[in-house]
Enzyme design. Sequence first.
Site, PDB file in Angstrom:
ATOM      1  N   ASP A  89      35.615  43.392  37.554  1.00 59.26           N
ATOM      2  CA  ASP A  89      35.857  44.480  38.508  1.00 59.26           C
ATOM      3  C   ASP A  89      35.065  45.742  38.248  1.00 59.26           C
ATOM      4  O   ASP A  89      35.248  46.745  38.949  1.00 59.26           O
ATOM      5  CB  ASP A  89      37.347  44.814  38.550  1.00 59.26           C
ATOM      6  CG  ASP A  89      38.172  43.698  39.147  1.00 59.26           C
ATOM      7  OD1 ASP A  89      37.723  43.135  40.160  1.00 59.26           O
ATOM      8  OD2 ASP A  89      39.241  43.389  38.607  1.00 59.26           O
ATOM      9  N   ASP A 151      35.722  37.624  45.861  1.00 62.54           N
ATOM     10  CA  ASP A 151      35.670  39.077  45.676  1.00 62.54           C
ATOM     11  C   ASP A 151      34.501  39.488  44.776  1.00 62.54           C
ATOM     12  O   ASP A 151      33.962  40.592  44.897  1.00 62.54           O
ATOM     13  CB  ASP A 151      36.961  39.596  45.027  1.00 62.54           C
ATOM     14  CG  ASP A 151      38.232  38.984  45.559  1.00 62.54           C
ATOM     15  OD1 ASP A 151      38.231  37.772  45.862  1.00 62.54           O
ATOM     16  OD2 ASP A 151      39.252  39.691  45.630  1.00 62.54           O
TER      17      ASP A 151
END
Length: 377
Positions: A89, A151
């Site tokens: 992330d 993602d």
Amino acid sequence: MPELTDRVFAVAAAQYEQLEGRLTDETLPRSVASDGKFIPSNIRWWCSGFYPGSLWYIYEYTGDKTFRELAEKNTFKLYPLKQKGTDHDLGFQMNCSFGNAYRITGEQKYLEPIHTSARVLAGRFSPVTGVIRSWDFVRKGRDWKYPVIIDNMMNLEHLYNAGLLFGDDTLKSVAVTHANTTLCNHFRPDFTSYHLVDYDPADGRVRRKETVQGFSDESAWARGQAWALYGYTMMFRLSGYECYLNQAENIAGMLLERLPDDGIPYWDFDSDRIPDDLRDASAAAIMASAFVDLSSLTNKPEEKGRYLKMAEKQLRTLASDAYLARPGENGNFLLMHSVGSRPDNHEIDVPLTYADYYFLEALLKYSRTTQTKPNNN
């Protein structure tokens, strides 16, 4: 649209100025509970970069130096993350904050965290699998060995931009290889995407394909399709590789056929409760930003108009009373009615920071694409 954009950014400025008052030196906004209670996060939460990113967008549009100061303050809260190598992330966290800070201001103080974090993120890449590992944890009841989620395409922007900024071809190579492998393994024949592909770290073979946060493994989870559209549109914009443009156009074509009339997807396109199920404003905002970009990148004149028309439809719907909060309401977030993870009963029909971020980004992009200039100084 210019008047709509002015109105939305005025609401965003009012909301985010109040939102700042809810924070400490170590927290960022997360969401609102079902009882209306504000939920903060620490800096390690995967969405921590979206709040400073939204502040940068408000400053970029309005030129109000108050928001530049708030953006700088909240960006540097994330400085310790530059060495965080425990998940994928970092792109969300560092590109939305430090990346936007450097793009808008050009100040050198933002560069070192960008390069350091990009190199740490690239360290999660395996030449055996050809992809960056997403998660180090294994969910109960699963046996993931090397899980990669759609993602993760979004984090490639951080890698590629850092590669361009610092002349680091390794970072660009990792981004391209990940995008290529994902293109081969994540998509069904109809161009919908699985959420997760698990690889064997020993030989790179695909072990299993799942949709962890969707209705079923074979369903088209809406936010996953949004990440896919945005990811391949972005990779074509940065690299110029035609295979990414083709993939983005194919994903866009699928979405144009399946989106509801108002442009806001149900949380999963294949839910068995449609039309009586929840919509996901976050997926719509991500798609709108990608559709605007794709409209300026495609070589097909008729598709250019279709992409921009859908983006405008989504933005108009999100800017309506049905989704845009009134100042002082919605926990001071901008958009209502997003869905985090329905199968986990987590963040259901609530505001989410990434919905706000991509909504503001899409409006800025639309303004530039249609030559209605933002009011920056």
